[in-house]
Design an enzyme around this catalytic site. Structure first.
Site, PDB file in Angstrom:
ATOM      1  N   HIS A  24      -7.341  -0.073  -7.909  1.00 27.43           N
ATOM      2  CA  HIS A  24      -6.694  -1.382  -7.755  1.00 27.43           C
ATOM      3  C   HIS A  24      -5.981  -1.399  -6.408  1.00 27.43           C
ATOM      4  CE1 HIS A  24      -4.211  -4.810  -9.798  1.00 27.43           C
ATOM      5  NE2 HIS A  24      -4.309  -5.002  -8.482  1.00 27.43           N
ATOM      6  N   HIS A 208      -8.018  -9.381 -12.710  1.00 25.26           N
ATOM      7  CA  HIS A 208      -6.551  -9.330 -12.784  1.00 25.26           C
ATOM      8  C   HIS A 208      -6.087 -10.201 -13.957  1.00 25.26           C
ATOM      9  CE1 HIS A 208      -6.648  -7.693  -8.768  1.00 25.26           C
ATOM     10  NE2 HIS A 208      -5.341  -7.779  -8.604  1.00 25.26           N
ATOM     11  N   GLU A 211      -0.309  -9.906 -15.308  1.00 25.45           N
ATOM     12  CA  GLU A 211       0.754  -9.631 -14.335  1.00 25.45           C
ATOM     13  C   GLU A 211       1.831 -10.690 -14.525  1.00 25.45           C
ATOM     14  OE1 GLU A 211      -0.748  -9.996 -10.337  1.00 25.45           O
ATOM     15  OE2 GLU A 211       0.823  -8.765  -9.438  1.00 25.45           O
ATOM     16  N   ASP A 291      -1.224  -3.501  -2.973  1.00 28.64           N
ATOM     17  CA  ASP A 291      -1.213  -4.020  -1.588  1.00 28.64           C
ATOM     18  C   ASP A 291      -0.288  -3.147  -0.743  1.00 28.64           C
ATOM     19  OD1 ASP A 291      -2.693  -6.714  -1.858  1.00 28.64           O
ATOM     20  OD2 ASP A 291      -1.249  -6.754  -3.504  1.00 28.64           O
TER      21      ASP A 291
HETATM   22  N1  ADE Z   1      -3.958 -10.514  -4.550  1.00 25.22           N
HETATM   23  C1  ADE Z   1      -3.444  -9.479  -3.881  1.00 25.22           C
HETATM   24  N2  ADE Z   1      -2.558  -8.835  -4.645  1.00 25.22           N
HETATM   25  C2  ADE Z   1      -2.533  -9.464  -5.833  1.00 25.22           C
HETATM   26  C3  ADE Z   1      -1.818  -9.251  -7.026  1.00 25.22           C
HETATM   27  N3  ADE Z   1      -0.944  -8.269  -7.187  1.00 25.22           N
HETATM   28  N4  ADE Z   1      -2.016 -10.113  -8.039  1.00 25.22           N
HETATM   29  C4  ADE Z   1      -2.868 -11.125  -7.909  1.00 25.22           C
HETATM   30  N5  ADE Z   1      -3.568 -11.351  -6.804  1.00 25.22           N
HETATM   31  C5  ADE Z   1      -3.399 -10.533  -5.764  1.00 25.22           C
HETATM   32 ZN    ZN Z   2      -3.974  -6.702  -7.427  1.00 23.89          ZN
END
Ligand code: ADE
Ligand code: ZN
Length: 357
Positions: A24, A208, A211, A291
């Protein structure tokens, strides 16, 4: 660090050197700040500030996404993508990543007229060059951007399938399809046609979810869209029956604890993250950065901070690394070879740790 190195190590140093898998990680979210500034200048994209530390602080996922989209917008050509792929793999290799499955999310670039063939070829070229230098391997997952809607998602998958049929340059690096971006006001089930098309074309599937959305949405990614794993899946922990099911079926979750603090603001501090509860419940919860360049993270730090915060031993962290192999989309021979490598190098590193680690 080579396996032949000697001398004492701290737990953090050993975890940085441990061969690790990452499932991820958004390639655009690995862009070096200096590269963001240089590409923005060259491609005529005004940044609100060139001191990116000022930009890289977020109050919510959607606030983060507005900055992520700006960073993405600096990528204007095949060469830009190649540079990104190259630097991304070099930087991850420096912290022990030996195998990665990396997201790229080209919706805004395609909408602006870039060709998917160029994005894929550029990324693959840069990754191959870094792989040759470091031995760190990276494959790609083409993510749909939920903010662009299901029709754009289906269009991207259709083009990707055509590139695969045509044997286009670099397309053999793309092994899967997923989706990311905002979870607010989006019903991910509306992407079902795109997921079906991706499965028919032979792509592996992930997405995803959880979250910033409830556990039912996490279950739908598996049950309606047919995803084999879920990226984040964090809200699952609020539904004990679903946790039992995901644990029993060994459905992988690609968890990003530090990102959940720094991007989603889901918890005030790492110590409150449910990662240990997820592991204790038997979930196949892997460790990832999400990220890293936009959150001041790297995979070595992710492992070290989780170990130190939750009191995991080196051996327990090796088990987590091996679970990353299980959750990956390597074939059986590839998984076996990678497990062997992790175990051998882990033994050498363990011999250099204090007895308490
Ligand atoms: N794009 C980049 N990082 C992300 C994240 N944590 N959740 C959703 N989309 C993303
Ligand atoms: Zn992500």
């Amino acid at each position: 660090m080579s396996a032949a190195a000697t001398g004492r190590l701290t737990l953090a140093q050993a975890l940085d050197a441990l061969p690790k898998v990452e499932l991820h990680c958004h390639v655009e979210g690995t862009m070096r700040p200096a590269t963001v500034v240089e590409l923005a200048r060259r491609n005529g994209l005004p940044l609100p500030t060139e001191d990116l530390a000022e930009l890289y602080s977020y109050g919510s996922l959607d606030e983060f996404l507005s900055v992520f989209w700006l960073v993405q917008s600096t990528l204007a050509s095949r060469d830009d993508w190649a540079r990104l792929g190259y630097e991304s793999v070099l930087d991850a290799a420096a912290h022990g990543r030996v195998y990665g499955e990396l997201f790229f999310t080209p919706a805004r670039h395609l909408a602006a007229g870039q060709r998917l063939a160029d994005v894929v070829a550029g990324l693959a070229e840069g990754i191959a060059a870094a792989e040759a230098e470091t031995g760190s391997v990276a494959m790609l997952i083409a993510d749909m951007d939920r903010a662009y809607g299901p029709a754009a998602g289906l269009q991207m998958v259709t083009e990707l399938a055509e590139l695969r049929r045509a044997g286009a340059p670099g397309v053999d690096r793309v092994i899967g399809v997923g989706m990311d971006s905002t979870e607010l006001g989006v019903d991910s089930r509306t992407f079902v046609d795109a997921y079906r098309a991706a499965a028919t074309a032979g792509f592996r599937l992930t997405g995803h979810q959880g979250e910033n959305s409830p556990p039912e949405a996490v279950a739908a990614v598996v049950d309606v869209l047919g995803a084999e794993r879920v990226d984040h899946g964090l809200s699952l922990v609020t539904d004990p029956a679903l946790v039992r099911r995901f644990a029993a079926e060994r459905i992988p979750l690609t968890v990003c604890p530090n990102s959940n603090i720094r991007i989603a603001n889901a918890f005030p501090a790492l110590g409150e993250h449910p990662f240990p509860a997820m592991r204790a419940a038997g979930l196949l919860a892997t460790l990832n950065t999400d990220d890293p360049a936009m959150t001041d993270l790297d995979l070595g730090y992710e492992y070290a901070s989780v170990a130190e915060t939750f009191g995991y031993s080196f051996a327990e962290m090796v088990t987590i690394a091996l679970d990353g192999v299980e959750a990956s989309w390597l074939d059986d021979a590839g998984k076996r070879a990678l497990r062997d490598r992790i175990r051998i190098e882990a033994d050498l590193l363990a011999a250099r740790l204090p007895a308490t680690a």
